[in-house]
Design a protein around this motif. Structure first.
Motif, mmCIF file in Angstrom:
data_model
loop_
_atom_site.group_PDB
_atom_site.id
_atom_site.type_symbol
_atom_site.label_atom_id
_atom_site.label_comp_id
_atom_site.label_asym_id
_atom_site.label_seq_id
_atom_site.Cartn_x
_atom_site.Cartn_y
_atom_site.Cartn_z
ATOM 1 N N LEU A 77 0.871 -1.171 0.000
ATOM 2 C CA LEU A 77 0.000 0.000 0.000
ATOM 3 C C LEU A 77 0.904 1.216 0.000
ATOM 4 O O LEU A 77 1.518 1.527 1.020
ATOM 5 N N GLU A 78 1.036 1.844 -1.170
ATOM 6 C CA GLU A 78 2.027 2.903 -1.379
ATOM 7 C C GLU A 78 3.409 2.323 -1.070
ATOM 8 O O GLU A 78 3.839 1.438 -1.776
ATOM 9 N N ASP A 79 4.071 2.755 0.006
ATOM 10 C CA ASP A 79 5.417 2.272 0.322
ATOM 11 C C ASP A 79 5.450 1.258 1.459
ATOM 12 O O ASP A 79 6.526 0.859 1.890
ATOM 13 N N GLU A 80 4.302 0.861 1.970
ATOM 14 C CA GLU A 80 4.249 -0.062 3.104
ATOM 15 C C GLU A 80 3.730 -1.424 2.660
ATOM 16 O O GLU A 80 2.793 -1.518 1.865
ATOM 17 N N ASP A 88 -8.610 -11.760 7.656
ATOM 18 C CA ASP A 88 -8.236 -10.353 7.785
ATOM 19 C C ASP A 88 -8.925 -9.576 6.661
ATOM 20 O O ASP A 88 -9.040 -10.071 5.530
ATOM 21 N N ALA A 89 -9.372 -8.383 6.974
ATOM 22 C CA ALA A 89 -9.996 -7.502 5.985
ATOM 23 C C ALA A 89 -9.272 -6.161 6.028
ATOM 24 O O ALA A 89 -8.903 -5.684 7.099
ATOM 25 N N ILE A 90 -9.088 -5.575 4.852
ATOM 26 C CA ILE A 90 -8.421 -4.275 4.783
ATOM 27 C C ILE A 90 -9.208 -3.368 3.841
ATOM 28 O O ILE A 90 -9.620 -3.776 2.766
ATOM 29 N N ARG A 91 -9.455 -2.145 4.313
ATOM 30 C CA ARG A 91 -10.082 -1.117 3.489
ATOM 31 C C ARG A 91 -8.964 -0.288 2.879
ATOM 32 O O ARG A 91 -8.010 0.076 3.563
ATOM 33 N N VAL A 92 -9.080 -0.002 1.591
ATOM 34 C CA VAL A 92 -8.059 0.794 0.915
ATOM 35 C C VAL A 92 -8.734 2.011 0.287
ATOM 36 O O VAL A 92 -9.678 1.874 -0.497
ATOM 37 N N ARG A 93 -8.239 3.195 0.656
ATOM 38 C CA ARG A 93 -8.773 4.438 0.086
ATOM 39 C C ARG A 93 -8.559 4.457 -1.426
ATOM 40 O O ARG A 93 -7.599 3.886 -1.931
ATOM 41 N N LYS A 94 -9.409 5.153 -2.104
ATOM 42 C CA LYS A 94 -9.398 5.177 -3.564
ATOM 43 C C LYS A 94 -8.055 5.593 -4.158
ATOM 44 O O LYS A 94 -7.589 5.013 -5.126
ATOM 45 N N GLU A 95 -7.394 6.588 -3.586
ATOM 46 C CA GLU A 95 -6.171 7.119 -4.188
ATOM 47 C C GLU A 95 -4.909 6.352 -3.793
ATOM 48 O O GLU A 95 -3.811 6.668 -4.257
ATOM 49 N N THR A 96 -5.035 5.337 -2.959
ATOM 50 C CA THR A 96 -3.878 4.567 -2.497
ATOM 51 C C THR A 96 -3.469 3.529 -3.536
ATOM 52 O O THR A 96 -4.272 2.670 -3.907
ATOM 53 N N MET A 97 -2.215 3.612 -4.004
ATOM 54 C CA MET A 97 -1.699 2.598 -4.923
ATOM 55 C C MET A 97 -1.547 1.307 -4.138
ATOM 56 O O MET A 97 -1.054 1.303 -3.019
ATOM 57 N N TRP A 128 4.906 -2.111 -10.808
ATOM 58 C CA TRP A 128 4.940 -1.081 -9.777
ATOM 59 C C TRP A 128 5.650 -1.576 -8.509
ATOM 60 O O TRP A 128 6.382 -0.833 -7.873
ATOM 61 N N TRP A 129 5.424 -2.851 -8.149
ATOM 62 C CA TRP A 129 6.009 -3.408 -6.931
ATOM 63 C C TRP A 129 7.242 -4.215 -7.302
ATOM 64 O O TRP A 129 7.144 -5.324 -7.791
#
Length: 131
Positions: A77-80, A88-97, A128-129
């Protein structure tokens, strides 16, 4: 339209990964249309052991949620980079790569997001990664 629609994500929804040259390492079954969903979309993905999806993506309008059904899933998620286990569930904001990679046993996940936001909502970045 009927009051409900029932489909089996594995049997009744086509695998789209071969259309993008990602098979057999990825299985991607996008169920928005088969389920006649009006307000959101849902996708089943199965990722082969240690396979990293070869692109990252972000959205202009759509926040998403990812739920690990089985295995271990790494998400960049970006640099992390975070490691997720079953349920496990994760929400990701729209602008987050974001990008995903399965652990040594592979991974299955369900992804959910907004209704069809139209062409141009997603930006993908190949390779990208990298590490």
């Amino acid at each position: 339209m009927t009051a409900y629609t029932i489909k089996n994500l594995k049997d009744d929804v086509d695998d789209q990964a071969p259309n993008f040259g990602l098979s057999p390492d990825l299985e991607a079954r996008m169920a928005r249309v088969p389920l006649e969903l009006e307000q959101f979309g849902i996708t089943y993905q199965q990722i082969a052991p240690n396979f990293r999806i070869p692109f990252g993506h972000r959205h202009k309008n759509q926040e998403e949620i990812y739920v690990v059904v089985s295995g271990i899933l790494r998400a960049k998620l970006e640099d992390e980079v975070v490691e997720m286990k079953q349920w496990d569930a994760i929400r990701v904001r729209k602008e987050t790569m974001r990008g995903f990679e399965a652990g040594p046993e592979g991974a299955e996940m369900i992804a959910g997001g907004a209704r069809n936001t139209g062409r141009g909502d997603a930006e993908t970045v190949t390779d990208w990664w990298t590490e």
